[in-house]
Structures are given as C-alpha cells and as structure tokens.
Design an enzyme around this catalytic site. Structure first.
Site, PDB file in Angstrom:
ATOM      1  N   CYS A   1       0.854  -1.199   0.000  1.00 35.31           N
ATOM      2  CA  CYS A   1       0.000   0.000   0.000  1.00 35.31           C
ATOM      3  C   CYS A   1       0.887   1.246   0.000  1.00 35.31           C
ATOM      4  CB  CYS A   1      -0.878   0.048   1.244  1.00 35.31           C
ATOM      5  SG  CYS A   1      -1.818  -1.443   1.560  1.00 35.31           S
TER       6      CYS A   1
ATOM      7  N   HIS B   1       0.863   5.108  -1.596  1.00 33.23           N
ATOM      8  CA  HIS B   1       0.155   5.963  -0.634  1.00 33.23           C
ATOM      9  C   HIS B   1       1.009   6.347   0.568  1.00 33.23           C
ATOM     10  CE1 HIS B   1      -3.604   5.604  -2.796  1.00 33.23           C
ATOM     11  NE2 HIS B   1      -3.465   4.301  -2.844  1.00 33.23           N
TER      12      HIS B   1
ATOM     13  N   ARG C   1     -12.707  -1.918  -2.724  1.00 34.64           N
ATOM     14  CA  ARG C   1     -11.587  -1.009  -3.000  1.00 34.64           C
ATOM     15  C   ARG C   1     -10.260  -1.681  -2.624  1.00 34.64           C
ATOM     16  NH1 ARG C   1      -9.371   2.252  -6.193  1.00 34.64           N
ATOM     17  NH2 ARG C   1      -8.081   0.431  -6.055  1.00 34.64           N
TER      18      ARG C   1
ATOM     19  N   CYS D   1      -6.975  -2.934  -4.843  1.00 35.62           N
ATOM     20  CA  CYS D   1      -5.608  -2.499  -4.537  1.00 35.62           C
ATOM     21  C   CYS D   1      -4.678  -3.706  -4.495  1.00 35.62           C
ATOM     22  CB  CYS D   1      -5.563  -1.781  -3.189  1.00 35.62           C
ATOM     23  SG  CYS D   1      -6.214  -0.110  -3.244  1.00 35.62           S
TER      24      CYS D   1
END
Lengths: 103, 271, 212
Positions: free
Chosen positions: B179, B183, B227, B231
């Site tokens: 992630c 991000h 979502r 990802c």
C-alpha cells in the site's frame, strides 16, 4: 435493473428545478463481453417529464448517455405540492415512471 | 422552450465528457479532471444504492424472514446514524474487530439466517453482495459530514491498528509493491490519478472517507472491501478473503489515522 | 517541521537504545508480538487466485527489511543492501545494452501482467509511465518516480550510463536501498530483450525522450 428513479423537484416561486437520477444500464451496443461477443444495446430512448399532467420536457436518449443517467432541468411555474412525473421508455420496450411532490 | 432546456442539459454532459481530453498540459489536465468530478458529484448515482439500502434494512428477508433493524453496528441495536465513522471497532458478541461489511455479514446471519460464508464467497456486484453494496451506501450516507472517530481503547482495536500499520507497509509479490508504494508520500500521482498519502491524517480522511463510492468508469458501487480487493490485485498479491482480518486491520489503520482530520463524504463519486 | 526533527531525534535515541528496533515508545517485546500477529493475519487472509499464488506473500530478506514501518536505514545497512543487489545483477549476455526504443515505448506504456486476472504467458509491461514522466508527448504520467524526460540528453549515451540504467531496471536496490521500484530483471518481470528496449527508450538519441 430498472429500479426506481430518484427525483427531486424544488420551486422558488417562479421556477421549479427538477433533478432526476435514473437507474439504467445504458448499454451502448458497441461493447464486447470477455468472450468477445457483442453486448446488445439496451438504453433509454425516450424521456418525458410532466407537471400536473402537462408535458414540460421531452427528449430522446441514446447510447451516448452514461449508465445511471442524471438529468437536471428547470421549468417556469410549479408550486409546492404540485406533482412532477418522469417517465422513460427503452429500446427493449421496458418502461418506468416515478412521481415526486414539488417542495 | 422545452427543447432549449434539454439542449442545455446535454451541453453540460458533453462538456463533462470532453474535459479530460482537452488540455495540453498535465496540470491543466488534473484541473480538468477535478472540474469533471465536480460536475459529476451533483448527480451522484450512489443515491440509487442508498435508496435501495434503506429499503433492504427494513425488509424482512432470509430464512428467518427478519429485517436488519435490530442489527448493532456499534452504537446500539438499530442505530445507524454515526455508526459508519466509528467502524471498524471491537464487538463483544463476535469477539473480534469488524468493519461495516463484516459486521453486516454477522447481522445477516444471526438475524436473517443468511449464511455469512456464502455471502463472503459471492462475487462483487452479484446476489447478496449487491445487497451489501446498497446497505453500505445507505449506512455510510447516514454519517455524511461527521468526523471519523474510530476507537482504539479496546486492546483488540489497538492490536488491529498495529497490524494494519504493518500490513500497509508490507511489500511483496513479484513487483515488491505494498500500500505504502503509492500511498506513502505527499502529492504523488499514478498516471493522472492523484494519490492520497494515507499515512497522514488529512489525506487519510480524504482517501478512506470517500469509500464506499460510485465508480463512473464501471457504473458500480464499490465498498471499502472491494476497494482494498482491487488495490491488492494491482499490487499483484493473492486474493484477499472478503472480510478477512488483513482488510479490517487496514481499515482500522486508515480510519484511526483519519480520526478528527476530516468529514466523511461517503458514498462519494469516483471516475 | 519542528515535529519532524523531534521525531527523528527520538527515533535515533530509540534505535541506539534498542539496537535497531524502530518505532516510538513501545517495548521491543510488544513490537515483536505485533509483528507476529501481522504474520498470522497475512497468512490467514488470502487465497490463491489464478497465477497469484500464496507464495507471493513470502518476503525475501530485502523486502522484509524494507517493509518495516518508520523504517530508518543507516548508511552502512543501505550500502550493504546496494552492494548485494549490485552483485546479483545479470548483465546483457551479448554485451549489448541498447534495443529498439519503439518497443521500449510500448513496454513503458503497458501496465499489464502478473495480477490474478492475467495469464501466465508473460506478456508483462514495464508500468513505467505509471510513475515516471518519459516522453514529451505522453502527458498521462505519474510522479512517484523522478522525471526521465531527456534522460539520455542530460546524462549521455555512454557505456557508464547504459550500465547504470540497466542496473536500475534489473534491481533498483543496487543504487537505492528500498527503492519503490520493482526489480524488473531480478524478479523476472521483464526479460533481457525487453530491458534493452527500455534502456534504448531512455538513452537512444533518436528516442523521443531525447530527440524532442
């Protein structure tokens, strides 16, 4: 899925603003599924809005309009408590009509 | 008169479609996309899911022919308002931290007799999953405008936050992605898509606080579970199980990071 | 700003006191317990789907190091990682670094391959534009990595630059420990021929990266 429309209609005394969200696939007829077969067109063709039974908007929809279309328009007149009805017909002959009271 | 009004509407739609292709410069393109999103937000079709979700909450369904009106989302049985911004949280009856979707599975099973495992194994957008998508749209909308306040007072909540933080930074798969790859920094973009820095409160509120969301590109309503699933797909990871602890831990980490830093706008609208 | 300085000062103290364990004021035992919980959660939260099998969650020592939250690599550790990565690089078998920049552009555009929806046929893209500005004409580029526009013009199409770019694509940890970039050669995402094409995209004077 032809679920109910979400309609809002608000009068400011001289004009009524109507906002409509329609639940429709609006399949263009141009797309292919994962196996390569063409997905048949399925979209709204005609739309009519009435105010207390009088037509205030009529239009033709086609494959260029997005899935779950949103439409916003204003018409002269209309008062709180009046009824606004929005109806559509699609190319398979399915139809849907929903009504809202002007606020 | 009638036709003129209609022409105006179509004019707006056509403009919205053209905006992303117009500008020659990347920044102008970003601005164009922001403008496009503004135009879209006015008529967010997520409302169609909200309407259905509210009906589903009150509809007697499943083998037990019961409604979900006694479902406890953490604020007491049947309390929906404000529940979304305090999830995930620990639930004493299941002895685990649950997010909105996994909590709904519990309620559907215990109240309505709909087997949770079957629903969890159903593909997104199909059958009972479609119903969950409607429910999360409505339940999240009932907390619109409220600040995130995800609890960490229970040791299990604290543990899930710490696990989520580690899972967020976990890099693996053939591409070494996690992630954190997309991000973990301020002001980054993938292609033209702005990326929130989910390790920082304001961006976490903006990012986490936008899901569930209606996705214009697919015309679907995506829950946070979906979502996160996508990802992980893009990270080239294996398939995360629906409602699994890694997904709940990640939501706990994001939600706690977002606490007090912004209002929930879910269900939002995404390109 | 003040905050950042104070945090890194705190971190330095913690690292010194706990011998390398990163992170605030939590005890090492507690940290280790959360690390174990995380491993358990990762192990039970996924299933294989298509080509995306569960072994993808097995980290090598490098990724285990790079995955620590609040990671702080010392110079020495970074140099060790870089040296090890550099030593593992396979150089082009025929000594030729440059392929066809046109093929390189296609690879740079493609983000395909290796997800659970993809087939095992290995038609993987390089994902380059997702993170880098490369040619002038492609305005849809990401900013996770630095701009590579005019890379060859600025750095020269010399053997030294060719080797540097090759190493960067084969295993970016050879020049920057814990880089965000995938190890395209090391992990078998791209083959030697494909890497040559991408090197050409960046360095060939005729490539739009340098010609425009």
């Amino acid at each position: 899925m032809a679920g109910p429309m979400r309609i809002r209609a608000a009068s400011n005394g001289t004009e009524t603003e109507v906002k409509v969200l329609m639940s429709h696939e609006m399949e263009t007829g141009q797309r292919k599924d994962p196996s390569g077969a063409l997905i048949p067109a399925h979209h709204i063709t005609e739309l009519t809005a009435t105010h207390n039974g009088r037509v205030v908007l009529s239009g033709q929809f086609g494959p260029a309009v997005s899935k779950n279309p949103y439409l916003q328009f204003r018409f002269k007149g209309g008062a709180k408590g009046d009824k606004v009805t929005v109806s559509w017909v699609d190319n398979k002959g399915d139809k849907r009509s929903d009504e809202v009271v002007v606020s | 008169m009638k036709s003129r009004k209609y022409a105006v509407c179509l004019g707006v739609s056509a403009l919205a479609l053209m905006v992303p292709t117009l500008p020659a410069l990347a920044d102008a393109t970003s601005d164009g996309i922001a403008h496009y999103r503004e135009l879209l937000a006015e008529g967010n079709p997520a409302e169609l899911w909200e309407m259905r979700g509210e009906e589903l909450w009150r509809e007697a369904r499943g083998p037990k022919k019961a409604t979900l009106e006694q479902c406890d989302l953490g604020q007491g049985a049947g309390v929906v308002k404000g529940a979304f911004v305090t999830l995930p949280r620990y639930f004493a009856d299941t002895k685990r931290v649950q997010d909105l979707e996994s909590r709904l599975l519990t309620c559907m099973e215990t109240l309505q007799g709909i087997p949770a495992a079957e629903v969890a194994a159903t593909p997104f957008g199909k059958g009972e999953q479609e119903n969950i998508e409607a429910l999360v749209a409505w339940i999240s909308a009932e907390s619109r405008g409220m600040q995130f306040n995800v609890p960490t007072s229970h040791p299990e909540e604290k543990r899930m936050y710490e696990v989520g933080k580690r899972a967020f930074h976990f890099r693996g798969g053939p591409h070494d992605f996690g992630c954190v790859t997309c991000h973990g920094d301020d002001g980054k973009r993938i292609r033209l898509q702005d990326l929130p820095n989910l390790t920082q409160p304001a961006d976490a509120a903006r990012g986490f606080g936008a899901w569930p969301a209606y996705r214009v590109s697919s015309g679907e309503l995506w829950s946070m579970q979906r979502r996160l699933n996508d990802c992980f797909r893009q990270q080239r990871f294996p398939y995360p199980l629906y409602g699994s602890d890694v997904t709940i831990a990640l939501s706990t980490y994001l939600g706690v990071t977002a606490n007090g830093a912004g209002e929930s706008i879910a269900p939002a609208i995404k390109r | 700003m003040k905050m950042t300085i104070r945090n890194s000062a705190l971190m330095a103290v913690t690292v010194a006191a706990l011998g390398g364990c990163a992170g605030g004021n939590m005890g090492t035992a507690q940290q280790a317990a959360y690390d174990r919980d995380t491993a358990d959660v990762m192990a039970r939260s996924f299933r294989a789907q298509g080509i995306a099998t569960l072994d993808r969650l097995q980290q090598d020592p490098l990724m285990a190091t790079c995955s620590a939250p609040d990671r702080h690599l010392g110079d020495e550790q970074a140099e060790q990682i870089q040296a090890a990565a550099m030593a593992g690089i396979k150089w082009p078998s025929d000594g030729n670094f440059l392929g066809d920049w046109k093929e390189g552009e296609k690879l740079a555009q493609s983000g395909k391959g290796l997800t659970w929806k993809d087939k095992a046929d290995g038609a993987n893209g390089g994902n380059c534009y997702n993170c880098h500005r490369i040619s002038k004409t492609e305005i849809s580029y990401g900013t996770i990595g630095p701009s590579l526009y005019q890379y060859g013009k600025l750095h020269g199409n010399t053997e030294k630059t060719q080797k540097y770019v090759w190493a960067k694509i084969w295993n970016p940890n050879a020049t920057m420990a814990c880089s965000n970039m995938p190890r395209f050669g090391h992990s078998g995402i791209l083959d030697e021929k494909q890497i040559r094409h991408i090197v050409a995209l960046l360095l060939d004077p005729k490539s739009p990266v340098n010609a425009e």
